[in-house]
Design a protein around this motif. Structure first.
Motif, PDB file in Angstrom:
ATOM      1  N   TRP A 145       0.802  -1.233   0.000  1.00  0.00           N
ATOM      2  CA  TRP A 145       0.000   0.000   0.000  1.00  0.00           C
ATOM      3  C   TRP A 145       0.836   1.285   0.000  1.00  0.00           C
ATOM      4  N   HIS A 146       2.098   1.203   0.430  1.00  0.00           N
ATOM      5  CA  HIS A 146       2.909   2.421   0.508  1.00  0.00           C
ATOM      6  C   HIS A 146       4.387   2.076   0.295  1.00  0.00           C
ATOM      7  N   PRO A 147       4.728   1.553  -0.866  1.00  0.00           N
ATOM      8  CA  PRO A 147       6.107   1.090  -1.086  1.00  0.00           C
ATOM      9  C   PRO A 147       7.148   2.206  -1.010  1.00  0.00           C
ATOM     10  N   LYS A 148       6.761   3.444  -1.302  1.00  0.00           N
ATOM     11  CA  LYS A 148       7.729   4.542  -1.259  1.00  0.00           C
ATOM     12  C   LYS A 148       8.336   4.693   0.131  1.00  0.00           C
ATOM     13  N   ALA A 149       7.531   4.461   1.173  1.00  0.00           N
ATOM     14  CA  ALA A 149       8.040   4.590   2.541  1.00  0.00           C
ATOM     15  C   ALA A 149       9.160   3.599   2.810  1.00  0.00           C
ATOM     16  N   GLU A 150       9.081   2.418   2.182  1.00  0.00           N
ATOM     17  CA  GLU A 150      10.061   1.380   2.463  1.00  0.00           C
ATOM     18  C   GLU A 150      11.453   1.724   1.957  1.00  0.00           C
ATOM     19  N   GLU A 151      11.550   2.704   1.059  1.00  0.00           N
ATOM     20  CA  GLU A 151      12.873   3.136   0.618  1.00  0.00           C
ATOM     21  C   GLU A 151      13.659   3.760   1.767  1.00  0.00           C
ATOM     22  N   LEU A 152      12.949   4.340   2.743  1.00  0.00           N
ATOM     23  CA  LEU A 152      13.595   4.886   3.929  1.00  0.00           C
ATOM     24  C   LEU A 152      13.655   3.880   5.078  1.00  0.00           C
ATOM     25  N   LEU A 153      12.600   3.072   5.215  1.00  0.00           N
ATOM     26  CA  LEU A 153      12.467   2.229   6.398  1.00  0.00           C
ATOM     27  C   LEU A 153      13.227   0.908   6.287  1.00  0.00           C
ATOM     28  N   TRP A 154      13.296   0.358   5.085  1.00  0.00           N
ATOM     29  CA  TRP A 154      13.877  -0.976   4.916  1.00  0.00           C
ATOM     30  C   TRP A 154      15.259  -0.830   4.280  1.00  0.00           C
ATOM     31  N   ARG A 155      16.305  -0.871   5.127  1.00  0.00           N
ATOM     32  CA  ARG A 155      17.674  -0.679   4.662  1.00  0.00           C
ATOM     33  C   ARG A 155      18.542  -1.824   5.206  1.00  0.00           C
ATOM     34  N   PRO A 156      18.417  -3.025   4.630  1.00  0.00           N
ATOM     35  CA  PRO A 156      19.094  -4.206   5.184  1.00  0.00           C
ATOM     36  C   PRO A 156      20.592  -4.029   5.394  1.00  0.00           C
ATOM     37  N   ALA A 157      21.240  -3.256   4.547  1.00  0.00           N
ATOM     38  CA  ALA A 157      22.689  -3.088   4.679  1.00  0.00           C
ATOM     39  C   ALA A 157      23.067  -2.334   5.946  1.00  0.00           C
ATOM     40  N   GLU A 158      22.115  -1.590   6.510  1.00  0.00           N
ATOM     41  CA  GLU A 158      22.397  -0.782   7.696  1.00  0.00           C
ATOM     42  C   GLU A 158      21.709  -1.319   8.947  1.00  0.00           C
ATOM     43  N   GLN A 159      20.965  -2.413   8.824  1.00  0.00           N
ATOM     44  CA  GLN A 159      20.131  -2.885   9.923  1.00  0.00           C
ATOM     45  C   GLN A 159      20.511  -4.293  10.362  1.00  0.00           C
ATOM     46  N   GLN A 160      20.126  -4.631  11.589  1.00  0.00           N
ATOM     47  CA  GLN A 160      20.371  -5.954  12.140  1.00  0.00           C
ATOM     48  C   GLN A 160      19.107  -6.453  12.821  1.00  0.00           C
ATOM     49  N   ALA A 161      19.003  -7.767  12.960  1.00  0.00           N
ATOM     50  CA  ALA A 161      17.817  -8.359  13.577  1.00  0.00           C
ATOM     51  C   ALA A 161      17.859  -8.194  15.088  1.00  0.00           C
ATOM     52  N   LYS A 162      16.668  -8.041  15.679  1.00  0.00           N
ATOM     53  CA  LYS A 162      16.546  -7.906  17.131  1.00  0.00           C
ATOM     54  C   LYS A 162      15.217  -8.526  17.546  1.00  0.00           C
ATOM     55  N   ARG A 163      15.243  -9.401  18.550  1.00  0.00           N
ATOM     56  CA  ARG A 163      14.002  -9.985  19.039  1.00  0.00           C
ATOM     57  C   ARG A 163      13.333  -9.024  20.009  1.00  0.00           C
ATOM     58  N   SER A 164      12.058  -8.741  19.793  1.00  0.00           N
ATOM     59  CA  SER A 164      11.327  -7.804  20.638  1.00  0.00           C
ATOM     60  C   SER A 164      10.914  -8.466  21.940  1.00  0.00           C
ATOM     61  N   ASN A 165      10.433  -7.644  22.889  1.00  0.00           N
ATOM     62  CA  ASN A 165       9.918  -8.186  24.144  1.00  0.00           C
ATOM     63  C   ASN A 165       8.750  -9.130  23.913  1.00  0.00           C
ATOM     64  N   GLY A 166       8.025  -8.915  22.799  1.00  0.00           N
ATOM     65  CA  GLY A 166       6.898  -9.778  22.477  1.00  0.00           C
ATOM     66  C   GLY A 166       7.288 -11.041  21.729  1.00  0.00           C
ATOM     67  N   GLY A 167       8.591 -11.235  21.488  1.00  0.00           N
ATOM     68  CA  GLY A 167       9.063 -12.453  20.845  1.00  0.00           C
ATOM     69  C   GLY A 167       9.165 -12.377  19.335  1.00  0.00           C
ATOM     70  N   MET A 168       8.887 -11.203  18.733  1.00  0.00           N
ATOM     71  CA  MET A 168       8.959 -11.075  17.285  1.00  0.00           C
ATOM     72  C   MET A 168      10.355 -10.615  16.872  1.00  0.00           C
ATOM     73  N   TRP A 169      10.728 -10.960  15.642  1.00  0.00           N
ATOM     74  CA  TRP A 169      12.009 -10.504  15.113  1.00  0.00           C
ATOM     75  C   TRP A 169      11.818  -9.191  14.376  1.00  0.00           C
ATOM     76  N   ASN A 170      12.454  -8.152  14.863  1.00  0.00           N
ATOM     77  CA  ASN A 170      12.435  -6.839  14.243  1.00  0.00           C
ATOM     78  C   ASN A 170      13.816  -6.523  13.694  1.00  0.00           C
ATOM     79  N   VAL A 171      13.923  -5.424  12.975  1.00  0.00           N
ATOM     80  CA  VAL A 171      15.233  -4.945  12.522  1.00  0.00           C
ATOM     81  C   VAL A 171      15.433  -3.528  13.025  1.00  0.00           C
ATOM     82  N   ARG A 172      16.665  -3.209  13.392  1.00  0.00           N
ATOM     83  CA  ARG A 172      17.029  -1.867  13.821  1.00  0.00           C
ATOM     84  C   ARG A 172      18.413  -1.571  13.258  1.00  0.00           C
TER      85      ARG A 172
END
Length: 356
Positions: A299-326
């Motif tokens: 629905w909003h792929p343009k936003a992902e150009e800023l939000l999804w930057r795998p080369a600069e991000q790493q995985a992190k497990r949240s307090n709720g048990g989900m895998w996020n990236v930061r």
């Protein structure tokens, strides 16, 4: 409702647990949207047409605008926090009519997260009153507050928007007004001037979330413009609120330092001494999520150009048990250091309570 409120909420369908609809709060919500179709549901969590329905990606904004859910909060727990607040209060709602591209709440509900109003507000406030009483006076200052136990009210929603739907937020502000050892707190991206009449007497902290206009136009959809949020700060201080700011999320991209410096100058130019005397800030670096990334591409792929930057991000497990990236640790630390230096130079009166 105001024009802005109507733009956010043009409720056509009211999905309702029968007991929630029959309650006084449920009837109040019904009266605010009298033309909405009533659709009975067994559980506010299990609505197949909304939650987990991949087809709703294409109707992301319409679902937020046209659908509203009524339910009862079954489990009442105040969870320890220690960052922005001492405690996360039991939710009085879940979901939002706004559409921030980085919002984590859809991860839990799946593809759509219109507002769910919890109608058993008296039970929730009763639980909070007992919890506050059990804590007694705060024994020593911490980063949350020097004197009061701070309870975050809006972990899964935006209370300023919730106040358009029911009096839950007004009831909470009124309750905390009478609890001298506690303080309510919520972050917001919507300027709801009806809140100015609630007489909080310093017992509710509003945290206006801010980011550069260039980021907000792309990521903070259906929210109040940044300039409007800054312009409201002094009015909320004058009305008896403690007002802080959230720099959230901080998105690292080309030119971000320049734009954040400009934002800090806007904040300094747009606020007065009463705000500065009690001002504090939180710095929250962007956290994203692979499942939300996939939803956003629909629905909003343009936003992902800023939000999804795998080369600069790493995985992190949240307090709720989900895998996020930061952002990677080195990238995040450098970003926090740079923004902290900008704050010291441009708004030296602004205390940074914490960075995450």
């Amino acid at each position: 409702m105001t024009t802005t409120s109507t733009r956010l909420l043009d409720v056509r369908r009211l999905w309702a647990e029968p007991a929630a609809l029959a309650s006084p709060r449920g009837q109040q919500v019904r009266a605010r949207f009298p033309e909405a179709e009533i659709i009975p549901v067994d559980s506010h969590w299990r609505i197949a047409e909304l939650h987990g329905n991949a087809g709703n990606v294409e109707r992301w904004i319409r679902v937020k605008t046209e659908d509203l859910v009524l339910g009862e909060k079954k489990s009442l727990t105040a969870r320890p926090n220690g960052r922005s607040a001492d405690w996360i209060a039991p939710s009085t709602s879940n979901g939002c009519a706004m559409a921030c591209a980085y919002c984590y709440v859809p991860r839990r509900k799946g593809y759509a997260n219109p507002i769910t109003v919890f109608t058993n507000i008296d039970r929730i406030i009763g639980y909070l009153e007992r919890h506050v009483r059990r804590q007694g006076p705060k024994p020593e200052p911490n980063q949350c507050d020097p004197h009061a136990w701070v309870y975050d009210l809006g972990e899964n929603s935006d209370c300023s928007v919730d106040a358009l739907v029911s009096d839950n937020v007004a009831d909470l502000v009124g309750a905390f007004r009478g609890w001298p050892t506690a303080k309510a707190s919520f972050a917001t991206k919507h300027v709801n001037r009806d809140l100015l009449a609630l007489d909080p007497r310093g017992r509710t902290r509003i945290r206006f979330s801010l980011m550069p206009e260039a980021d907000a136009r792309l990521l903070d959809l259906r929210t109040s413009p940044i300039r409007e949020r800054i312009a409201a700060i002094d009015d909320f201080v004058a009305a008896g609120y403690e007002v802080h700011v959230n720099f959230s999320p901080v998105v690292l991209r080309a030119g971000w330092e320049r734009d954040w410096a400009e934002l800090l100058e806007q904040l300094a130019d747009g606020t007065g001494p009463a705000f500065r005397a009690q001002a504090a800030a939180e710095i929250i670096m962007l956290t994203h999520n692979e499942q939300l990334h996939e939803v956003n591409l629909g629905w909003h792929p343009k936003a992902e150009e800023l939000l999804w930057r795998p080369a600069e991000q790493q995985a992190k497990r949240s307090n709720g048990g989900m895998w996020n990236v930061r952002y990677r640790n080195d990238r995040k630390a450098a970003g926090v250091a740079t923004l902290t230096e900008l704050i010291a130079a441009r708004t030296p009166w602004l205390t940074v309570r914490y960075a995450f």
